[in-house]
Design an enzyme around this catalytic site. Sequence first.
Site, PDB file in Angstrom:
ATOM      1  CB  CYS A 117      30.379  45.588  34.733  1.00  0.00           C
ATOM      2  SG  CYS A 117      29.568  47.205  34.720  1.00  0.00           S
ATOM      3  CE  LYS A 192      31.254  49.490  41.206  1.00  0.00           C
ATOM      4  NZ  LYS A 192      31.312  48.893  39.870  1.00  0.00           N
ATOM      5  NE  ARG A 202      33.778  55.518  37.165  1.00  0.00           N
ATOM      6  CZ  ARG A 202      32.895  56.134  37.914  1.00  0.00           C
ATOM      7  NH1 ARG A 202      32.694  57.440  37.752  1.00  0.00           N
ATOM      8  NH2 ARG A 202      32.185  55.472  38.796  1.00  0.00           N
ATOM      9  CE  LYS A 245      34.895  48.902  42.894  1.00  0.00           C
ATOM     10  NZ  LYS A 245      34.405  48.613  41.595  1.00  0.00           N
ATOM     11  CB  SER A 271      41.751  52.875  40.526  1.00  0.00           C
ATOM     12  OG  SER A 271      40.518  53.577  40.568  1.00  0.00           O
ATOM     13  CE1 TYR A 310      43.604  47.801  39.626  1.00  0.00           C
ATOM     14  CE2 TYR A 310      42.854  48.943  41.610  1.00  0.00           C
ATOM     15  CZ  TYR A 310      42.603  48.429  40.349  1.00  0.00           C
ATOM     16  OH  TYR A 310      41.341  48.536  39.819  1.00  0.00           O
TER      17      TYR A 310
HETATM   18  C1  PBG Z   1      32.873  48.638  36.636  1.00  0.00           C
HETATM   19  C2  PBG Z   1      33.848  48.731  37.749  1.00  0.00           C
HETATM   20  C3  PBG Z   1      34.436  49.892  38.322  1.00  0.00           C
HETATM   21  C4  PBG Z   1      35.388  49.430  39.230  1.00  0.00           C
HETATM   22  C5  PBG Z   1      35.331  48.049  39.226  1.00  0.00           C
HETATM   23  N1  PBG Z   1      34.363  47.637  38.324  1.00  0.00           N
HETATM   24  C6  PBG Z   1      34.275  51.324  38.024  1.00  0.00           C
HETATM   25  C7  PBG Z   1      33.006  52.007  38.257  1.00  0.00           C
HETATM   26  O1  PBG Z   1      32.069  51.474  38.838  1.00  0.00           O
HETATM   27  O2  PBG Z   1      32.948  53.131  37.789  1.00  0.00           O
HETATM   28  C8  PBG Z   1      36.308  50.315  40.028  1.00  0.00           C
HETATM   29  C9  PBG Z   1      37.597  49.703  40.405  1.00  0.00           C
HETATM   30  C10 PBG Z   1      38.662  50.652  40.815  1.00  0.00           C
HETATM   31  O3  PBG Z   1      38.472  51.871  40.923  1.00  0.00           O
HETATM   32  O4  PBG Z   1      39.779  50.160  41.042  1.00  0.00           O
HETATM   33  N2  PBG Z   1      31.560  48.777  36.930  1.00  0.00           N
END
Ligand code: PBG
Length: 322
Positions: A117, A192, A202, A245, A271, A310
């Site tokens: 990404c 997602k 972030r 997710k 996260s 994590y």
């Molecule tokens: C990037 C991405 C994100 C996460 C994984 N890949 C953040 C988003 O989409 O803003 C989130 C992972 C997490 O919160 O642990 N696109």
Amino acid sequence: MLNRLRRMRRTESLRRLVRETTVRPSDLIYPIFVREGQTEPEPILSMPGQSRLPVGHLADAAKEIQDLGVGAVLLFGLPSHKDEAASSSRAQNGVVQQAIRAMKISAPELVVMTDVCVCAYTPHGHCGVLKGEEIDNDSSLPLLAQMALSHAQAGADVVAPSSMMDGQVGALRELLDAEGFSHTPVMAYSAKFSSAFYGPFREAADSAPSFGDRASYQHDFANARHAQRELLDDIDEGADILMVKPGIAYLDIVLRARELSDLPIATYAVSGEYSMIKAAAERGWLDEKKIVLETLTAFRRAGADLVITYHAKEAAKWLSNN
Ligand code: PBG
């Protein structure tokens, strides 16, 4: 009373005998943030216990994770250079590409997965390239495919597109196949959702969008059928693993994915889920070990084969002492 369900719950040995769901360290995937141009680990304040690691620390980290029996790692890069074209995301000597090589030398058996990404590689922090203020789906696809190819060339075992551009799985698959990487699997971030649970990430990945949000490309969290269509699309485009997710609030989607497909299903305890558990545990409000083992079991019970968490390292220790 003929039925007495309590009969099989009376002792721990009986309960263990009829336990339907188990969690092994090898079911877990540990996310790692790797930062370019750094020599010391940098603690992530909103995710106690997690740090951004310099490339120089990854060889040892990989060995430790492999020795714990954790199934895989998922790498996220923080480059020192960002630009509109996300050029450092596909550089041969980019931060993730260096990290893969270092880990593969020290822990060849550890499965290395990479996030694909551009949000951490562009100044605007969106997951695709921009045309004006719009995210340009189709011109993002070749960039994502090149990024995945450079990861595969550096030795990645699995690539995981998370940008939520339509056609991303197929675009990766085609380029990988054309360039001699038909053996490299794609783990698709299929379901997602656009979620506030990504907040701490972030900060960790320095990837917050500088304007707007991700709602035009990530799923509306109110929509299960829409997410199901994307799961089906990704199956058609050749995905090898399907992901749902976030995790904890989306177990219904995990179950749908399980019923829809015989592909391996992964779920990502993101996260915000980690931070919530940590914060409550720090205050003594929850028992961290018990909560983590319960939630991991719940993901598996709902149908996930793999859990990205994590807590993977701690959980692997707890599971092997059980
Ligand atoms: C990037 C991405 C994100 C996460 C994984 N890949 C953040 C988003 O989409 O803003 C989130 C992972 C997490 O919160 O642990 N696109």
